[in-house]
Design an enzyme around this catalytic site. Structure first.
Site, short mmCIF file in Angstrom:
data_model
loop_
_atom_site.label_atom_id
_atom_site.label_comp_id
_atom_site.label_asym_id
_atom_site.label_seq_id
_atom_site.Cartn_x
_atom_site.Cartn_y
_atom_site.Cartn_z
N CYS A 69 1.40 3.45 4.68
CA CYS A 69 0.50 2.78 3.80
C CYS A 69 -0.17 3.73 2.86
O CYS A 69 -0.55 4.78 3.35
CB CYS A 69 -0.63 2.06 4.56
N CYS A 117 -5.67 6.22 -2.31
CA CYS A 117 -4.31 5.50 -2.20
C CYS A 117 -3.40 6.33 -3.34
O CYS A 117 -3.86 6.35 -4.54
CB CYS A 117 -4.37 4.02 -2.61
N CYS A 134 -0.51 0.48 -9.89
CA CYS A 134 -1.77 -0.68 -9.59
C CYS A 134 -2.89 -0.38 -10.43
O CYS A 134 -3.18 1.01 -10.37
CB CYS A 134 -2.02 -0.38 -8.03
N CYS A 180 7.95 -4.22 4.17
CA CYS A 180 6.76 -4.06 3.45
C CYS A 180 6.99 -4.03 1.83
O CYS A 180 7.93 -3.17 1.45
CB CYS A 180 6.06 -2.67 3.73
N CYS A 205 -8.00 2.77 -6.22
CA CYS A 205 -8.60 3.03 -5.06
C CYS A 205 -8.47 4.50 -4.80
O CYS A 205 -7.32 4.80 -4.96
CB CYS A 205 -7.99 2.46 -3.82
N GLU A 220 8.54 0.68 -4.61
CA GLU A 220 9.14 0.89 -3.22
C GLU A 220 8.77 -0.11 -2.31
O GLU A 220 8.11 -0.86 -2.51
CB GLU A 220 8.34 2.22 -2.73
#
Ligand code: SAH
Ligand code: SF4
Length: 350
Positions: free
Chosen positions: A343, A125, A118, A111, A122, A98
């Site tokens: 975010c 997230c 990933c 962005c 975290c 994205e």
């Protein structure tokens, strides 16, 4: 020695200009055609051989028979009431990543993602919950820019002015591809963007930060710190296991010494986790060795509901304490929440 390229169907955007020249000469074409093709690939951003209109049909056919062209397309677009636009890009192997466009006055910030998923997990997230699927190739990273820049012109009348690597993935764990993509975006014979308008955000990969310092990295760097307490950071950001706060601080001292740049920290306020007075004191102490700018981010809820946004009064106290220590603090407005484009809300399966 140059690598042979014609044994396997190589992606045209995975070879050097010298290899392209060799290929053209080997099929009896003029070497200068390589520059023309190169400009279609790395300046105009075409998505196929057939768009290279100053190349003869015969040569285009020959290129198509000799190379693959890994194409990225926009699979989905969502538009927020605040004019933020979120895109799902389908990569050549069907994987989805994205990107987000955030207009603000004349400025349009893109962005972009650097990995599919990933590996750092975290706990706050959404991308982290996907796990790691693969690194993005530099041409795919550039494609995000090219496709969103076109849409930005249509949507807002302005192209992209700034790029932040704050989409999916950890850019410093895909170092070479991210560096090559930045080279292409900033090259005079590429898109010619100013490196000062590009910011890379990292969860704090010590080795990568040192490598950036050694390269005299010309772009902005932001470090997602989120806690200066080793025990808390270890829980919310497992990357801390192999990149301790102590080593991160040493890498940032090195970075500051080499580049002269102030260190930008991103700090996500999570209610009762990292927003206490004690947490603010730890943060202020952690920042002593270098000049800093702290960007306070509001937590965007993800589906699992593990964390909550800080209460406004707690947030104000936290910020006031930092300011009382003469620290530069900005509060970042979150955009595009109605389309899950903010975010940490980026998540795609595919
Ligand atoms: N992997 C890099 C860049 C991508 S994440 C990094 O971590 O820096 C981009 C930013 O979004 C980071 O600062 C990250 O901490 C933040 N973020 C992640 N989840 C979030 C959430 N739920 N709400 C607000 N910000 C979040
Ligand atoms: Fe990865 Fe950044 Fe999300 Fe952490 S915050 S899981 S490093 S994308």
């Amino acid at each position: 020695m140059r690598q042979p390229f014609f044994l396997i169907m190589e992606d045209i955007r995975n070879i050097s200009i010298e290899q392209l020249e060799d290929f053209l000469v080997s099929i009896g074409e003029k070497k200068f055609r390589a520059k023309q093709i190169w400009s279609w690939l790395w300046q105009k951003g075409v998505g196929s051989f057939y768009e290279m209109t100053n190349i003869s049909a015969a040569l285009r056919q020959q290129l198509a028979a000799s190379f693959t062209f890994h194409r990225t397309i926009i699979a989905q677009e969502a538009n927020s009431k605040d004019k933020t636009a979120k895109f799902a890009f389908r990569l050549h192997d069907g994987k989805l990543v994205e990107g987000v466009l955030i207009p603000s006055g004349e400025r349009v910030t893109a962005c972009i993602s650097s990995q599919v998923g990933c590996p750092l997990g975290c706990t706050f997230c959404a991308t982290g919950t996907m796990g790691f699927i693969r690194n993005m190739h530099y041409s795919e990273i550039v494609d995000e820019y090219v496709l969103m820049d076109r849409r930005a012109r249509e949507l807002y009348g302005n192209g992209i002015s700034n790029i932040v690597f704050m989409g999916m993935g950890e850019p410093l764990l895909n170092f070479n591809n991210v560096m090559t993509a930045i080279d292409k975006l900033t090259a005079k014979d590429g898109w010619g963007l100013s490196p000062t308008r590009i910011t890379l955000s990292t969860a704090g990969i010590v080795k990568g930060i040192k490598a950036l310092a050694d390269r005299n990295f010309p772009c902005g760097l932001a470090v997602s710190l989120h806690s200066a307490d080793p025990a808390v950071r270890q829980v919310i950001m497992p990357v801390t296991d192999h990149n301790s706060l102590h080593d991160l601080q040493a890498a940032l001292v090195y970075y500051h010494q080499k580049t002269g740049e102030r260190i930008t920290f991103e700090y996500l306020l999570l209610s009762k986790v990292n927003d206490t007075r004690q947490a603010a004191e730890k943060l202020a102490r952690y920042c002593r060795p270098f000049p800093v700018k702290i960007n306070i981010i509001e937590y965007n809820e993800t589906k699992d509901g593990l964390y909550h946004r800080s209460y406004p009064n707690q947030r104000e106290e936290f910020i006031d304490y930092l300011k009382s220590c003469n620290m530069v603090v900005n509060v970042r407005q979150s955009r595009g929440q109605d389309i899950a484009a903010a975010c940490g809300q980026l998540v795609k399966q595919g």
